[in-house]
Design a protein around this motif. Sequence first.
Motif, PDB file in Angstrom:
ATOM      1  N   UNK A 141       0.821  -1.213   0.000  1.00  0.00           N
ATOM      2  CA  UNK A 141       0.000   0.000   0.000  1.00  0.00           C
ATOM      3  C   UNK A 141       0.854   1.261   0.000  1.00  0.00           C
ATOM      4  N   UNK A 142       2.165   1.092  -0.038  1.00  0.00           N
ATOM      5  CA  UNK A 142       3.074   2.221   0.136  1.00  0.00           C
ATOM      6  C   UNK A 142       3.188   3.106  -1.102  1.00  0.00           C
ATOM      7  N   UNK A 143       3.025   2.519  -2.280  1.00  0.00           N
ATOM      8  CA  UNK A 143       3.265   3.262  -3.519  1.00  0.00           C
ATOM      9  C   UNK A 143       2.427   4.533  -3.597  1.00  0.00           C
ATOM     10  N   UNK A 144       1.165   4.443  -3.160  1.00  0.00           N
ATOM     11  CA  UNK A 144       0.276   5.605  -3.253  1.00  0.00           C
ATOM     12  C   UNK A 144       0.738   6.762  -2.378  1.00  0.00           C
ATOM     13  N   UNK A 145       1.574   6.471  -1.381  1.00  0.00           N
ATOM     14  CA  UNK A 145       2.005   7.503  -0.440  1.00  0.00           C
ATOM     15  C   UNK A 145       3.352   8.124  -0.809  1.00  0.00           C
ATOM     16  N   UNK A 146       4.005   7.571  -1.808  1.00  0.00           N
ATOM     17  CA  UNK A 146       5.338   8.047  -2.180  1.00  0.00           C
ATOM     18  C   UNK A 146       5.228   9.123  -3.263  1.00  0.00           C
ATOM     19  N   UNK A 147       5.835  10.284  -3.054  1.00  0.00           N
ATOM     20  CA  UNK A 147       5.846  11.297  -4.115  1.00  0.00           C
ATOM     21  C   UNK A 147       6.811  10.878  -5.223  1.00  0.00           C
ATOM     22  N   UNK A 148       6.261  10.570  -6.383  1.00  0.00           N
ATOM     23  CA  UNK A 148       7.086  10.106  -7.499  1.00  0.00           C
ATOM     24  C   UNK A 148       7.071  11.107  -8.644  1.00  0.00           C
ATOM     25  N   UNK A 149       8.220  11.269  -9.264  1.00  0.00           N
ATOM     26  CA  UNK A 149       8.296  12.056 -10.490  1.00  0.00           C
ATOM     27  C   UNK A 149       7.900  11.163 -11.658  1.00  0.00           C
ATOM     28  N   UNK A 150       7.447  11.777 -12.730  1.00  0.00           N
ATOM     29  CA  UNK A 150       7.125  10.984 -13.913  1.00  0.00           C
ATOM     30  C   UNK A 150       8.414  10.482 -14.563  1.00  0.00           C
ATOM     31  N   UNK A 190      14.321   5.432  -7.784  1.00  0.00           N
ATOM     32  CA  UNK A 190      15.082   6.528  -8.392  1.00  0.00           C
ATOM     33  C   UNK A 190      14.189   7.706  -8.759  1.00  0.00           C
ATOM     34  N   UNK A 191      12.889   7.431  -8.926  1.00  0.00           N
ATOM     35  CA  UNK A 191      11.947   8.484  -9.308  1.00  0.00           C
ATOM     36  C   UNK A 191      11.343   9.190  -8.102  1.00  0.00           C
ATOM     37  N   UNK A 192      11.692   8.721  -6.920  1.00  0.00           N
ATOM     38  CA  UNK A 192      11.152   9.336  -5.712  1.00  0.00           C
ATOM     39  C   UNK A 192      11.729  10.731  -5.511  1.00  0.00           C
ATOM     40  N   UNK A 193      10.893  11.603  -4.974  1.00  0.00           N
ATOM     41  CA  UNK A 193      11.342  12.959  -4.671  1.00  0.00           C
ATOM     42  C   UNK A 193      12.011  13.007  -3.299  1.00  0.00           C
ATOM     43  N   UNK A 194      12.093  11.841  -2.654  1.00  0.00           N
ATOM     44  CA  UNK A 194      12.787  11.723  -1.378  1.00  0.00           C
ATOM     45  C   UNK A 194      14.045  10.877  -1.575  1.00  0.00           C
ATOM     46  N   UNK A 195      14.686  10.487  -0.481  1.00  0.00           N
ATOM     47  CA  UNK A 195      15.897   9.676  -0.567  1.00  0.00           C
ATOM     48  C   UNK A 195      15.582   8.328  -1.209  1.00  0.00           C
ATOM     49  N   UNK A 196      16.204   8.044  -2.343  1.00  0.00           N
ATOM     50  CA  UNK A 196      15.863   6.840  -3.106  1.00  0.00           C
ATOM     51  C   UNK A 196      16.196   5.550  -2.352  1.00  0.00           C
ATOM     52  N   UNK A 197      17.305   5.545  -1.621  1.00  0.00           N
ATOM     53  CA  UNK A 197      17.687   4.348  -0.873  1.00  0.00           C
ATOM     54  C   UNK A 197      16.677   4.061   0.234  1.00  0.00           C
ATOM     55  N   UNK A 198      16.235   5.114   0.902  1.00  0.00           N
ATOM     56  CA  UNK A 198      15.244   4.955   1.963  1.00  0.00           C
ATOM     57  C   UNK A 198      13.922   4.444   1.398  1.00  0.00           C
ATOM     58  N   UNK A 199      13.514   4.992   0.260  1.00  0.00           N
ATOM     59  CA  UNK A 199      12.264   4.564  -0.377  1.00  0.00           C
ATOM     60  C   UNK A 199      12.369   3.112  -0.818  1.00  0.00           C
ATOM     61  N   UNK A 200      13.525   2.744  -1.351  1.00  0.00           N
ATOM     62  CA  UNK A 200      13.745   1.349  -1.766  1.00  0.00           C
ATOM     63  C   UNK A 200      13.546   0.410  -0.589  1.00  0.00           C
ATOM     64  N   UNK A 201      14.138   0.760   0.539  1.00  0.00           N
ATOM     65  CA  UNK A 201      14.009  -0.079   1.732  1.00  0.00           C
ATOM     66  C   UNK A 201      12.561  -0.163   2.195  1.00  0.00           C
ATOM     67  N   UNK A 202      11.870   0.976   2.146  1.00  0.00           N
ATOM     68  CA  UNK A 202      10.478   1.006   2.604  1.00  0.00           C
ATOM     69  C   UNK A 202       9.584   0.140   1.720  1.00  0.00           C
ATOM     70  N   UNK A 203       9.784   0.222   0.406  1.00  0.00           N
ATOM     71  CA  UNK A 203       8.957  -0.574  -0.509  1.00  0.00           C
ATOM     72  C   UNK A 203       9.209  -2.064  -0.302  1.00  0.00           C
ATOM     73  N   UNK A 204      10.477  -2.442  -0.221  1.00  0.00           N
ATOM     74  CA  UNK A 204      10.809  -3.855  -0.018  1.00  0.00           C
ATOM     75  C   UNK A 204      10.264  -4.353   1.321  1.00  0.00           C
TER      76      UNK A 204
END
Length: 220
Positions: free
Chosen positions: A47-56, A97-111
């Motif tokens: 359910x995390x994807x909807x909460x992540x600010x992503x660039x196109x 990589x498309x996250x507007x936040x720290x990409x490594x942190x987002x990667x960990x959160x999604x996994x």
Amino acid sequence: MIDMQKHDQDKLWESVLTLADIDVDQAKAVFKVVIERFLHKVGMFTPLVSKIPLSLPSSEKAHVLRKLENEMLEILSHNDKDKKYELLVEYIDNISDLSEEDSLLIRRKILASILSEKIENRQSIEINEITPEYQIKQEKTTSFYTPKEVSKKMGLSDQTIRRMCEKGKFPGAYQTGGGHWKIPHNAFITTPEQDQKADELFEQINAINEKAGDADEFDL
């Protein structure tokens, strides 16, 4: 089946790229739908994807993501789990990589979110153990999809959705005494209202493209 799934995914991607020149916010929303639907197709839930600010994604990045999606869909038919997870991690890396936040942190959160959902699914109540009282409580507090509605949402057949229900792929889904499956709305990232809005946009884009070529921002 794989070819149909690829076709459906390609149509969604085309909608994202078309909307990118019309309404960036809508394009981002549809982009998240693309990710959600694909992850569901390969048996992953978050359910995390909807909460992540992503660039196109750029056209190059979109090409990479689509290529990974096609490769994973092919792998599914060969049941190569190791390769599937390897490609999944690469897919998530590219999304991060498309996250507007720290990409490594987002990667960990999604996994972590995907792992959490997988573990919870395994620990969820077995279908045979669901009592009538549990069903009544669920029906009073939760909104549900039918397998047919989910099949449209995910671009899969009714039969595939029912098999996924039987394997516990949808948290909180259960079978009624009459043999009908009920799948909670909250098992998905997007709401029915968001799906309807996305479908309306797709229809507008398709109608405009069929009538006069590429959609123009003044036509919507």
